[in-house]
Enzyme design. Structure first.
Site, short mmCIF file in Angstrom:
data_model
loop_
_atom_site.label_atom_id
_atom_site.label_comp_id
_atom_site.label_asym_id
_atom_site.label_seq_id
_atom_site.Cartn_x
_atom_site.Cartn_y
_atom_site.Cartn_z
N ASP A 227 8.59 4.41 2.36
CA ASP A 227 7.14 4.43 2.12
C ASP A 227 6.86 3.53 0.93
O ASP A 227 7.60 2.59 0.69
CB ASP A 227 6.67 5.88 1.90
CG ASP A 227 5.23 6.10 2.39
OD1 ASP A 227 4.32 5.44 1.85
OD2 ASP A 227 5.02 6.92 3.30
N HIS A 250 6.85 0.10 1.67
CA HIS A 250 5.48 -0.26 1.99
C HIS A 250 4.79 -1.00 0.86
O HIS A 250 3.57 -1.14 0.85
CB HIS A 250 4.67 0.99 2.36
CG HIS A 250 5.14 1.65 3.63
ND1 HIS A 250 4.52 2.76 4.16
CD2 HIS A 250 6.17 1.35 4.46
CE1 HIS A 250 5.15 3.12 5.27
NE2 HIS A 250 6.16 2.29 5.47
#
Length: 404
Positions: A227, A250
């Site tokens: 993430d 991310h």
């Protein structure tokens, strides 16, 4: 006979003193002390539950004055949830030379519980070359947050709430069940020389998240997760991020903003001298289109950021809506202003190297693009910028990317 009794009595006194001395090694009092968890019953075989010993070490160290040290020696120590609550009488250092392994028995964690939770502790240091291993692979399949808005959240690894003047250095955070590190209402924190590692497809394994915190510095740190490498939540200000390598992950994100009521502004965020490698996003600001709060993100500066095949390297997304969980009604309440992107070279894995997706109701203002030269690395399309409702200036940029 009397001589024999005297010798026996002398032996008992001496032996008793030795035993008392040994006991004091484990439970020192007075200024300064060191607590080796193995002397308190911890076993480094990776199987024996050592929770009690570590918790006991904390109680003794936090209760002592002066400089106190908890030693995690070399070995693998299996532990359940740990609660390190202050305030402490002295300054505590947790010296992590070995590895702490989080139990994979989720029944040991209370609802929304965390693994290592540190509350109201000042001048805390966590340092060493060891690992905090969340042992996430055993439970990631139980994560339902991709499908459900009100999902049951798995335990975060290292959570620091109301910690002031803290330091985390040298250690590795590995395979957290959820977030690897979370800071809430912390002040003057230094995160340096840390490694955060989890597979790129592991769910919600954010590297370092912070919310309602200030004076946070993250430097010389390598993060590869499933993430956000770093996420900066509402109410956070005065953040300096330098020398961070991110990927997989991310990207380095501000937000998401506006999900909950009464969120506070984000301001004075500086990200410099970082590299993003094969990340899903690069440097990102994300806010919910149906934001529940009125807030502002401002004074945000990105400089000397190298993109290596990053997806969407520069993105302001005011229509953030993960998993279609929000209402796309355009009623944005989040203001984004005074954002600088300076000297950002490299390659993009998506044709859209720049995305400024701002709100028609509250456009982004004061956006400066200076020497942004990112090229699409593929062959089936051209490098491009998508710019909506953004106002600012550009100079020295690849002509395809100059939004203004």
């Amino acid at each position: 006979a009397r001589g024999a009794l005297f010798l026996l009595a002398l032996f008992c006194v001496v032996h008793g003193e030795k035993a008392k001395s040994k006991d004091n090694d484990a439970k020192a009092s007075g200024p300064g002390g060191s607590f080796d968890i193995t002397k308190l019953g911890a076993s480094g075989n990776g199987k024996t539950d050592s929770t009690k010993a570590v918790q006991e070490a904390w109680a003794s160290a936090c209760g002592g004055t002066g400089k106190q040290t908890i030693l995690i020696p070399k070995g693998d120590f299996l532990v359940g949830p740990l609660n390190f609550t202050g305030p402490c009488k002295g300054d505590v250092t947790i010296q992590v030379n070995g590895n702490l392994l989080a139990t994979t028995d989720l029944s040991q964690y209370k609802d929304h519980g965390n693994w290592i939770e540190i509350l109201r502790v000042d001048n805390l240091v966590i340092t060493g070359k060891g690992k905090l291993d969340g042992q996430g692979p055993a439970v990631w399949s139980k994560n339902s947050c991709v499908k459900k808005y009100d999902c049951k959240i798995l335990p975060n690894s290292l959570v620091m709430d109301f910690v002031n003047n803290g330091e985390v250095s040298g250690i590795t955070l590995l395979n957290s069940k959820f977030f690897h590190m979370n800071m809430y209402k912390c002040k003057d924190m230094l995160i340096k020389d840390v490694n955060v590692t989890a597979p790129g497809d592991s769910p919600n394994t954010d590297g370092i998240h912070m919310g309602d915190s200030s004076g946070v510095t993250i430097t010389n740190t390598v993060i590869g997760v499933g993430d956000d490498c770093i996420s900066i939540g509402p109410g956070t200000f005065k953040v300096n991020i330098t020398g961070v390598t991110c990927g997989p992950g991310h990207g380095i994100s501000i937000g998401s903003l506006g999900r909950y009521k009464d969120e506070k502004d984000v301001t004075d965020i500086n990200v410099k001298d970082c590299t993003l490698k094969k990340t899903a996003n690069g440097v990102r600001i994300k806010a919910y289109e149906d934001a529940a709060s009125v807030l502002t993100a401002s004074k945000i500066h990105y400089e000397n950021i190298k993109m290596e095949d990053s997806g969407y390297p520069i993105i302001i997304d005011m229509k953030y809506c993960p998993n279609k969980l929000c209402t796309a009604n355009g009623a944005s309440k989040v203001t984004v202003k005074d954002v600088t992107f300076k000297n950002i070279p490299g390659t993009s894995s998506t044709p859209e190297a720049v995305n400024l997706l701002c709100s028609a109701k509250i456009p982004c203002t004061g956006v400066t693009m200076d020497d942004v030269n990112i090229k699409y690395s593929g062959t089936n399309n051209k490098t491009m910028a998508v710019c909506k409702n953004a106002k600012g200036s550009a100079k020295g940029c690849l002509k395809e990317l100059a939004c203004f």
